[in-house]
Design an enzyme around this catalytic site. Structure first.
Site, short mmCIF file in Angstrom:
data_model
loop_
_atom_site.label_atom_id
_atom_site.label_comp_id
_atom_site.label_asym_id
_atom_site.label_seq_id
_atom_site.Cartn_x
_atom_site.Cartn_y
_atom_site.Cartn_z
N TYR A 83 0.83 -1.22 0.00
CA TYR A 83 0.00 0.00 0.00
C TYR A 83 0.86 1.26 0.00
O TYR A 83 0.63 2.18 0.79
CB TYR A 83 -0.94 0.02 1.22
CG TYR A 83 -1.86 -1.15 1.30
CD1 TYR A 83 -2.96 -1.23 0.45
CD2 TYR A 83 -1.62 -2.18 2.20
CE1 TYR A 83 -3.80 -2.33 0.51
CE2 TYR A 83 -2.46 -3.27 2.25
CZ TYR A 83 -3.55 -3.34 1.41
OH TYR A 83 -4.37 -4.41 1.45
N TYR A 97 -12.49 -6.92 6.41
CA TYR A 97 -11.33 -7.00 5.51
C TYR A 97 -11.07 -8.47 5.23
O TYR A 97 -10.97 -9.28 6.15
CB TYR A 97 -10.08 -6.37 6.15
CG TYR A 97 -8.87 -6.60 5.27
CD1 TYR A 97 -8.67 -5.82 4.13
CD2 TYR A 97 -7.97 -7.64 5.53
CE1 TYR A 97 -7.59 -6.06 3.28
CE2 TYR A 97 -6.90 -7.88 4.68
CZ TYR A 97 -6.71 -7.09 3.57
OH TYR A 97 -5.66 -7.34 2.72
N ASP A 133 -13.67 -16.08 8.26
CA ASP A 133 -12.30 -15.74 7.88
C ASP A 133 -11.51 -15.52 9.17
O ASP A 133 -11.60 -14.47 9.79
CB ASP A 133 -12.33 -14.47 7.01
CG ASP A 133 -10.93 -13.96 6.67
OD1 ASP A 133 -9.95 -14.47 7.24
OD2 ASP A 133 -10.84 -13.03 5.83
N LYS A 190 -1.96 -16.37 8.00
CA LYS A 190 -1.08 -15.56 8.85
C LYS A 190 -0.21 -16.37 9.83
O LYS A 190 0.90 -16.70 9.48
CB LYS A 190 -1.89 -14.48 9.56
CG LYS A 190 -2.30 -13.38 8.57
CD LYS A 190 -2.68 -12.06 9.22
CE LYS A 190 -2.67 -10.93 8.24
NZ LYS A 190 -3.95 -10.58 7.65
C1 LIG Z 1 -4.46 -10.59 6.29
C2 LIG Z 1 -5.85 -11.02 6.06
C3 LIG Z 1 -6.27 -11.55 4.82
C4 LIG Z 1 -5.34 -11.64 3.63
O1 LIG Z 1 -4.26 -12.51 3.84
P1 LIG Z 1 -2.96 -12.36 2.91
O2 LIG Z 1 -2.08 -13.49 3.34
O3 LIG Z 1 -2.39 -11.00 3.19
O4 LIG Z 1 -3.41 -12.49 1.50
C5 LIG Z 1 -7.58 -11.96 4.70
N1 LIG Z 1 -8.43 -11.88 5.73
C6 LIG Z 1 -8.07 -11.39 6.93
C7 LIG Z 1 -9.07 -11.34 8.04
C8 LIG Z 1 -6.78 -10.93 7.14
O5 LIG Z 1 -6.44 -10.40 8.32
#
Ligand SMILES: *Cc1c(COP(=O)(O)O)cnc(C)c1O
Length: 451
Positions: free
Chosen positions: A20, A157, A260, A289
């Site tokens: 970004y 997000y 997610d 992550k």
């Molecule tokens: C970081 C994140 C993503 C994206 O993961 P990347 O490995 O950066 O592509 C998707 N959803 C959530 C909730 C996140 O925190």
């Protein structure tokens, strides 16, 4: 190629993009010279060295710290065997073991189908793409080909690829930059804040959610949310009862429920998964992550056998996704080592200790005029300002106090590695508070009245 000139930071600015960020000769950057435990050794442009505690865990991922002996050993062992083979038509022990571990630890509950099938993706965003594909292919195979859209939450997000961006917050996300590509999804309001839920607020939110789901049911494939904590969309914690309402809305209208947990998974919010705060089991789960303890990029999408069987029996005859580096053995081997440490169970005490340290250490920030709110959940601590953070100034001030933070919008926040000691957490909270005060607080009282 002409020989490279200038400092490493100057060479970076001439050639690389950062997250970004503009391609700019002025981009603030520090060079990482070493990383060990919870600490990074940074070198500034002027050649100054700073040892800092990594308050970001490298964006939620390095939960066990850097150069962890168990993770290092797992990587070396796998490197000595083989680091990558294709996953089409081939398999290997690290991938099978990882799938079994993830299934064993995934959220489960009475009367609900367990999450038993695992797709290994190469990043969090890709795991979200796979989750969305699974949902659409499931609906099509179930005789609902018109169900192609998604219901998500404002303030959410879910990643940076196109379908994932499309379910991010439509205002704060990137919709305005790609208007022709991201339209078409449906958004429910952000749930009430966990800190101040009046009894009526969850009920009111849930009934609005139900109404939106009902109005769009015929065109929706799934609901996708970050359970209990919306991360990059604003570090917003919300009551776990909202997950029950989301499960009911999905069930009532034939939608799949996608959680997610890329940021919240593996203990960060105080339960192994944020879903466990409410005992709610989704149909599809994304993790990423912290999966490899921050060593390598890897994510996974889990689903129920029913979803897997329905998609597999559909006209396409397959889940239509298959990355080149799917199931990378090196990443899987390190993930198995990281999940092994999680399975030992010490994370719960670590996260509890960190939460107590964050709550007491950040409390003084409440007294600053520039601060709107201070909140914690699990091993996450947030200072929310009234106005946008001066990111370069706060970052530099925090480094002078021995702390690495990466603020965004009006938030200075931390999610320390689980191995952080009480003293490390104190250094983080003191550094964050001092940096905010130095940069954003009006002149101190002494110059106001005391001459
Ligand atoms: C970081 C994140 C993503 C994206 O993961 P990347 O490995 O950066 O592509 C998707 N959803 C959530 C909730 C996140 O925190």
């Amino acid at each position: 190629m002409t020989p490279a000139r200038g400092s490493l930071i100057q060479r970076d600015r001439a050639r690389l993009w950062h997250p970004y960020a503009p391609a700019s000769p002025d981009l603030p950057l520090w060079e990482v010279e070493a990383a060990d435990g919870v600490r990074l050794r940074l070198r500034s442009e002027d050649g100054e060295h700073h040892e800092v505690v990594d308050a970001m865990s490298s964006w939620w991922s390095a939960i066990h710290g850097y150069r962890h002996p168990v993770l290092d050993a797992a990587a070396k062992r796998q490197l000595a065997a083989f680091s990558h083979v294709m996953f089409g038509g081939l398999t290997h022990a690290p991938a099978v073991e990882l799938a079994e571990r993830l299934v064993a630890m995934a959220p489960s509950g009475p009367g609900r189908a367990p999450l038993e099938r695992v797709f290994l993706a190469d990043s969090g965003s890709v795991s979200v793409e796979v989750a969305l594909k699974l949902a659409v292919q499931f609906q099509t195979a179930s005789g609902h080909p018109r169900r192609q859209r998604f219901l998500s939450l404002r303030g959410g997000y879910h990643g940076d690829t196109f379908a994932a961006m499309g379910v991010c917050d439509p205002v704060d996300g990137m919709h305005s930059a790609f208007p022709g590509l991201l339209a078409g999804n449906v958004f429910a309001p952000r749930p009430p804040a966990a800190a101040s839920p009046t009894p009526g607020s969850v009920v009111a939110w849930a009934s609005e959610l139900q109404a939106i789901a009902a109005a769009h049911a015929g065109e929706l494939a799934a609901i996708i949310v970050e359970p209990v904590l919306q991360g990059a969309g604003g570090m917003h914690a919300y009551p776990a009862e909202c997950l029950t309402a989301l499960r009911q809305a999905a069930d009532r209208h034939g939608l799949l429920l996608i959680f997610d947990e890329i940021a919240t998974g593996f203990g960060r919010t105080g339960e192994l998964f944020a879903a466990d705060h409410a005992g709610v089991v989704p149909d599809i789960l994304c993790v990423g992550k912290a999966l490899t303890g921050g060593y390598l990029t890897l994510a996974a999408t889990l689903c129920t056998d029913e979803v897997a069987a329905t998609v597999s029996a559909g006209r396409a005859g397959a889940l239509l996704h298959g990355p080149t580096f799917m199931g990378n053995p090196l990443a899987c081997a390190v993930a198995n080592a990281s999940l092994g440490i999680i399975a030992d169970g010490g994370w719960r005490a670590d996260v509890g200790r960190t939460n107590a340290g964050l709550a007491s250490g950040l409390a003084p920030a409440r007294d600053l005029d520039c601060v709107r709110d201070v909140r914690t959940i699990g091993a996450v601590g947030v200072i929310e300002l009234h106005d946008a953070v001066d990111v370069p100034a706060v970052t530099a001030a925090a480094i002078r106090h021995g702390v690495w933070v990466r603020p965004f919008r009006n938030l200075v926040y931390t999610m320390p590695p689980y191995i952080s000691t009480a003293a490390d957490v104190e250094q983080i909270t003191a550094g964050m508070t001092a940096a905010v005060a130095e940069v954003h607080e009006p002149a101190p009282a002494r110059s106001r009245g005391l001459g």
